[in-house]
Design a protein around this motif. Sequence first.
Motif, PDB file in Angstrom:
ATOM      1  N   TYR A   1       0.986  13.566  -5.933  1.00 59.58           N
ATOM      2  CA  TYR A   1       2.376  13.423  -6.314  1.00 59.58           C
ATOM      3  C   TYR A   1       2.469  13.312  -7.829  1.00 59.58           C
ATOM      4  CZ  TYR A   1       3.868  12.439  -1.504  1.00 59.58           C
ATOM      5  OH  TYR A   1       4.156  12.524  -0.158  1.00 59.58           O
TER       6      TYR A   1
ATOM      7  N   GLY B   1      11.380   8.612  -8.420  1.00 62.64           N
ATOM      8  CA  GLY B   1      10.446   8.585  -7.313  1.00 62.64           C
ATOM      9  C   GLY B   1       9.419   9.691  -7.441  1.00 62.64           C
ATOM     10  N   PRO B   2       8.286   9.564  -6.767  1.00 65.97           N
ATOM     11  CA  PRO B   2       7.258  10.608  -6.811  1.00 65.97           C
ATOM     12  C   PRO B   2       7.750  11.906  -6.184  1.00 65.97           C
ATOM     13  CG  PRO B   2       6.401   8.551  -5.899  1.00 65.97           C
ATOM     14  CD  PRO B   2       7.884   8.423  -5.952  1.00 65.97           C
TER      15      PRO B   2
ATOM     16  N   PHE C   1      -0.217  10.728  -8.987  1.00 63.77           N
ATOM     17  CA  PHE C   1      -0.768   9.826  -7.983  1.00 63.77           C
ATOM     18  C   PHE C   1      -1.491  10.622  -6.909  1.00 63.77           C
ATOM     19  CE2 PHE C   1       0.865   5.719  -9.088  1.00 63.77           C
ATOM     20  CZ  PHE C   1       2.038   5.960  -9.776  1.00 63.77           C
TER      21      PHE C   1
ATOM     22  N   ARG D   1      -3.803   9.804   3.682  1.00 66.34           N
ATOM     23  CA  ARG D   1      -3.131   9.435   4.929  1.00 66.34           C
ATOM     24  C   ARG D   1      -4.153   9.165   6.016  1.00 66.34           C
ATOM     25  NH1 ARG D   1       0.452  13.759   8.143  1.00 66.34           N
ATOM     26  NH2 ARG D   1      -1.597  14.191   9.029  1.00 66.34           N
TER      27      ARG D   1
ATOM     28  N   ASN E   1       1.307   7.985   9.747  1.00 63.61           N
ATOM     29  CA  ASN E   1       2.081   8.575   8.669  1.00 63.61           C
ATOM     30  C   ASN E   1       2.004   7.739   7.397  1.00 63.61           C
ATOM     31  OD1 ASN E   1       3.632  10.518   7.553  1.00 63.61           O
ATOM     32  ND2 ASN E   1       5.462  10.090   8.721  1.00 63.61           N
ATOM     33  N   LYS E   2       1.185   6.709   7.395  1.00 66.19           N
ATOM     34  CA  LYS E   2       1.115   5.793   6.269  1.00 66.19           C
ATOM     35  C   LYS E   2       0.285   6.385   5.147  1.00 66.19           C
ATOM     36  CE  LYS E   2      -1.062   1.716   6.691  1.00 66.19           C
ATOM     37  NZ  LYS E   2      -1.278   0.314   7.148  1.00 66.19           N
ATOM     38  N   LEU E   3       0.810   6.277   3.926  1.00 68.36           N
ATOM     39  CA  LEU E   3       0.101   6.774   2.753  1.00 68.36           C
ATOM     40  C   LEU E   3      -0.450   5.619   1.940  1.00 68.36           C
ATOM     41  CD1 LEU E   3       2.498   9.592   1.434  1.00 68.36           C
ATOM     42  CD2 LEU E   3       0.423   9.845   2.803  1.00 68.36           C
TER      43      LEU E   3
ATOM     44  N   PHE F   1      -1.831   4.900  -1.809  1.00 67.59           N
ATOM     45  CA  PHE F   1      -1.781   5.522  -3.128  1.00 67.59           C
ATOM     46  C   PHE F   1      -2.856   4.971  -4.055  1.00 67.59           C
ATOM     47  CE2 PHE F   1       2.019   8.143  -3.424  1.00 67.59           C
ATOM     48  CZ  PHE F   1       2.694   7.797  -2.270  1.00 67.59           C
ATOM     49  N   GLY F   2      -3.321   5.829  -4.944  1.00 69.13           N
ATOM     50  CA  GLY F   2      -4.147   5.382  -6.052  1.00 69.13           C
ATOM     51  C   GLY F   2      -3.252   4.803  -7.138  1.00 69.13           C
ATOM     52  N   ALA F   3      -3.867   4.313  -8.190  1.00 74.07           N
ATOM     53  CA  ALA F   3      -3.118   3.649  -9.259  1.00 74.07           C
ATOM     54  C   ALA F   3      -2.441   4.628 -10.206  1.00 74.07           C
ATOM     55  CB  ALA F   3      -4.045   2.718 -10.038  1.00 74.07           C
TER      56      ALA F   3
END
Lengths: 114, 112
Positions: free
Chosen positions: B36, B43-44, B89, B93, B98-100, B102-104
């Motif tokens: 993203y 938002g991304p 980013f 998943r 459906n949960k993502l 994320f990296g920093a």
Amino acid sequence: GAVVSQHPSWVICKSGTSVKIECRSLDFQATTMFWYRQFPKQSLMLMATSNEGSKATYEQGVEKDKFLINHASLTLSTLTVTSAHPEDSSFYICSAGDDTDTQYFGPGTRLTVL
Amino acid sequence: DQQVKQNSPSLSVQEGRISILNCDYTNSMFDYFLWYKKYPAEGPTFLISISSIKDKNEDGRFTVFLNKSAKHLSLHIVPSQPGDSAVYFCAARYGGYNKLIFGAGTRLAVHP
């Protein structure tokens, strides 16, 4: 592409008050919506997952009584920060999942609690 | 416990050159990886993704490579343009969910 809106885009409130943030999928139906928060220079942290018509699933460490999530329809989810305190100041972002499980993100809401 | 790591907080690249953004993960249950792009106070925006059964996906100037044995993926942007300057980013998943995660993020600056 799919559009997700959030309202308000920013809000300033006094400590102890409650704030409601709306997330809408404008051109598709979202069976699942997600709420994230992002602190400065940090990653997006998933707070909860909400499915239309059922209770939200909260991530570990997220207080469900403090962050109330309602997903009343396939196009609208709301996050209410109850009795907000300065430490709740953050950037809150929602996303909506379509039937291909792709997540589309809203523009975010900047919450500042004085 | 960071399951998705982007170890470079920032990257500076000259316009026209290649930008390579890296991401490492620890959980072998991830079945899908996404990149993203995010501008400040927005938002991304989805950029490109790759399934865990593939090792490369290309879309215009953007290519994502996946090395499952090393649990590593990278995003290549070539040629880089000033408009590519943003925070990128990496997200992963869980299989079947459906949960993502994320990296920093890595802040990319493309300068003329």
